[in-house]
Design a protein around this motif. Sequence first.
Motif, PDB file in Angstrom:
ATOM      1  N   ARG A 175       0.797  -1.227   0.000  1.00 33.25           N
ATOM      2  CA  ARG A 175       0.000   0.000   0.000  1.00 33.25           C
ATOM      3  C   ARG A 175       0.835   1.286   0.000  1.00 33.25           C
ATOM      4  N   GLU A 176       1.993   1.269   0.637  1.00 29.32           N
ATOM      5  CA  GLU A 176       2.749   2.512   0.825  1.00 29.32           C
ATOM      6  C   GLU A 176       3.051   3.248  -0.482  1.00 29.32           C
ATOM      7  N   PRO A 177       3.630   2.592  -1.494  1.00 31.47           N
ATOM      8  CA  PRO A 177       3.911   3.337  -2.737  1.00 31.47           C
ATOM      9  C   PRO A 177       2.649   3.815  -3.423  1.00 31.47           C
ATOM     10  N   TRP A 178       1.566   3.060  -3.287  1.00 30.67           N
ATOM     11  CA  TRP A 178       0.279   3.459  -3.879  1.00 30.67           C
ATOM     12  C   TRP A 178      -0.258   4.712  -3.199  1.00 30.67           C
ATOM     13  N   LEU A 179      -0.211   4.750  -1.877  1.00 33.48           N
ATOM     14  CA  LEU A 179      -0.697   5.910  -1.138  1.00 33.48           C
ATOM     15  C   LEU A 179       0.129   7.151  -1.447  1.00 33.48           C
ATOM     16  N   LYS A 180       1.452   6.980  -1.531  1.00 32.29           N
ATOM     17  CA  LYS A 180       2.324   8.110  -1.857  1.00 32.29           C
ATOM     18  C   LYS A 180       2.058   8.612  -3.268  1.00 32.29           C
ATOM     19  N   LEU A 181       1.735   7.689  -4.179  1.00 31.64           N
ATOM     20  CA  LEU A 181       1.439   8.083  -5.551  1.00 31.64           C
ATOM     21  C   LEU A 181       0.147   8.891  -5.620  1.00 31.64           C
ATOM     22  N   ILE A 182      -0.857   8.520  -4.815  1.00 29.39           N
ATOM     23  CA  ILE A 182      -2.096   9.300  -4.768  1.00 29.39           C
ATOM     24  C   ILE A 182      -1.796  10.726  -4.327  1.00 29.39           C
TER      25      ILE A 182
ATOM     26  N   ILE B 204       0.108   9.168   5.445  1.00 28.17           N
ATOM     27  CA  ILE B 204       0.814   9.222   4.156  1.00 28.17           C
ATOM     28  C   ILE B 204       0.042  10.122   3.195  1.00 28.17           C
ATOM     29  N   LEU B 205      -1.278   9.988   3.171  1.00 26.78           N
ATOM     30  CA  LEU B 205      -2.095  10.833   2.298  1.00 26.78           C
ATOM     31  C   LEU B 205      -2.035  12.292   2.742  1.00 26.78           C
ATOM     32  N   ARG B 206      -1.837  12.523   4.036  1.00 29.57           N
ATOM     33  CA  ARG B 206      -1.684  13.893   4.546  1.00 29.57           C
ATOM     34  C   ARG B 206      -0.329  14.490   4.174  1.00 29.57           C
ATOM     35  N   GLY B 207       0.583  13.652   3.694  1.00 35.55           N
ATOM     36  CA  GLY B 207       1.912  14.120   3.342  1.00 35.55           C
ATOM     37  C   GLY B 207       2.928  13.899   4.430  1.00 35.55           C
ATOM     38  N   ARG B 208       2.544  13.222   5.503  1.00 35.39           N
ATOM     39  CA  ARG B 208       3.465  12.957   6.615  1.00 35.39           C
ATOM     40  C   ARG B 208       4.134  11.603   6.394  1.00 35.39           C
ATOM     41  N   THR B 209       5.034  11.555   5.442  1.00 37.24           N
ATOM     42  CA  THR B 209       5.654  10.292   5.081  1.00 37.24           C
ATOM     43  C   THR B 209       6.976  10.105   5.800  1.00 37.24           C
ATOM     44  N   LYS B 210       7.326   8.841   6.035  1.00 38.14           N
ATOM     45  CA  LYS B 210       8.625   8.550   6.626  1.00 38.14           C
ATOM     46  C   LYS B 210       9.694   8.684   5.544  1.00 38.14           C
ATOM     47  N   PRO B 211      10.969   8.879   5.923  1.00 40.00           N
ATOM     48  CA  PRO B 211      12.032   9.006   4.917  1.00 40.00           C
ATOM     49  C   PRO B 211      12.109   7.774   4.030  1.00 40.00           C
ATOM     50  N   VAL B 212      12.321   7.981   2.760  1.00 39.61           N
ATOM     51  CA  VAL B 212      12.425   6.888   1.815  1.00 39.61           C
ATOM     52  C   VAL B 212      13.847   6.339   1.830  1.00 39.61           C
ATOM     53  N   THR B 213      13.998   5.040   2.109  1.00 42.56           N
ATOM     54  CA  THR B 213      15.304   4.405   2.139  1.00 42.56           C
ATOM     55  C   THR B 213      15.541   3.644   0.842  1.00 42.56           C
ATOM     56  N   ALA B 214      16.756   3.191   0.647  1.00 42.45           N
ATOM     57  CA  ALA B 214      17.079   2.406  -0.540  1.00 42.45           C
ATOM     58  C   ALA B 214      16.243   1.129  -0.574  1.00 42.45           C
TER      59      ALA B 214
ATOM     60  N   VAL C 112       1.191  22.991   3.172  1.00 39.36           N
ATOM     61  CA  VAL C 112       0.641  23.854   2.130  1.00 39.36           C
ATOM     62  C   VAL C 112      -0.489  23.192   1.349  1.00 39.36           C
ATOM     63  N   LEU C 113      -0.718  21.912   1.573  1.00 40.03           N
ATOM     64  CA  LEU C 113      -1.861  21.235   0.960  1.00 40.03           C
ATOM     65  C   LEU C 113      -2.568  20.415   2.041  1.00 40.03           C
ATOM     66  N   PRO C 114      -3.407  21.057   2.851  1.00 39.73           N
ATOM     67  CA  PRO C 114      -4.086  20.343   3.932  1.00 39.73           C
ATOM     68  C   PRO C 114      -5.040  19.283   3.394  1.00 39.73           C
ATOM     69  N   THR C 115      -5.132  18.182   4.127  1.00 36.17           N
ATOM     70  CA  THR C 115      -5.940  17.034   3.701  1.00 36.17           C
ATOM     71  C   THR C 115      -7.095  16.816   4.661  1.00 36.17           C
ATOM     72  N   TYR C 116      -8.264  16.574   4.094  1.00 32.33           N
ATOM     73  CA  TYR C 116      -9.472  16.306   4.885  1.00 32.33           C
ATOM     74  C   TYR C 116     -10.087  14.993   4.413  1.00 32.33           C
ATOM     75  N   PHE C 117     -10.715  14.285   5.346  1.00 25.11           N
ATOM     76  CA  PHE C 117     -11.289  12.987   5.038  1.00 25.11           C
ATOM     77  C   PHE C 117     -12.803  13.008   5.237  1.00 25.11           C
ATOM     78  N   VAL C 118     -13.514  12.430   4.277  1.00 26.87           N
ATOM     79  CA  VAL C 118     -14.946  12.213   4.404  1.00 26.87           C
ATOM     80  C   VAL C 118     -15.128  10.707   4.569  1.00 26.87           C
ATOM     81  N   PHE C 119     -15.482  10.286   5.768  1.00 23.80           N
ATOM     82  CA  PHE C 119     -15.549   8.870   6.131  1.00 23.80           C
ATOM     83  C   PHE C 119     -16.983   8.363   6.012  1.00 23.80           C
TER      84      PHE C 119
END
Length: 245
Positions: free
Chosen positions: A71-78, A115-125, A145-152
């Motif tokens: 899921r991680e690369p998919w979420l970062k891609l979104i 991750i969708l909020r942009g709070r990602t951990k550092p990307v390692t090799a 600079v791009l706040p994220t909101y969720f509609v659940f």
Amino acid sequence: MVSKEALTAPDNSAEKHIFVVVMGVSGTGKSTLGSALAKALDMPYVEGDDLHPKSNVDKMSTGIPLTDADREPWLKLIRTTVEHMCVEQSANPEKKGNLGVVATCSALKRYYRDILRGRTKPVTAKDEKEANGVLEHLEPAHPEVLPTYFVFIDGPRDVLLDRMQKRPGHFMKATMLDSQLQTLESPVGEGGVVAVPLLDSTEDQVTAAKRGLSKLSAITLEVSTNGTLEQTPEEETKKHTEDVN
């Protein structure tokens, strides 16, 4: 590649950009609400499932739950896809009304939502290798600079199961519903979350989402009907008061 400077283009205030994620387990009607909300807000819409790599789709099609590594690369891609779209909006002088993007994503865990909020951990090799190169072109996200909101979309299991069993051709199997419900960490109580009932009509869900997002984002969201921007009830009240005075 998205830079912080691009997201904070001077011609359009970054505060006007918002990222809205319509979330919930499979069968909640994320696509239906997401597309309807995007149309109502006159914002572009991204179907999160369309960004899954083939390996993820193959897994889900055979009833195998996805792991965090899947899921991680998919979420970062979104997130990065949405940031690029916001930059394009900032560069378009003809763009009127609301600035931002509506997307759908299950976003089951708080970690996924971060991750969708942009709070990602550092990307390692190692992350790069496991992601098959998906992450190599991505710059760090910019949550400030791009706040994220969720509609659940929240609803009972029996209704969800019935809906999933009636969906022909979707890669998500009904047998995976219990796995998703067990994985789900309810976002209720987190900042920036609007909850809407599954059993409400799409129209009522859109109304509740718009009202909640306006309060959370401190942005007066313009409402679009058939492509024409209209004033929100708050703006109408303000205008009426000004006219009277």
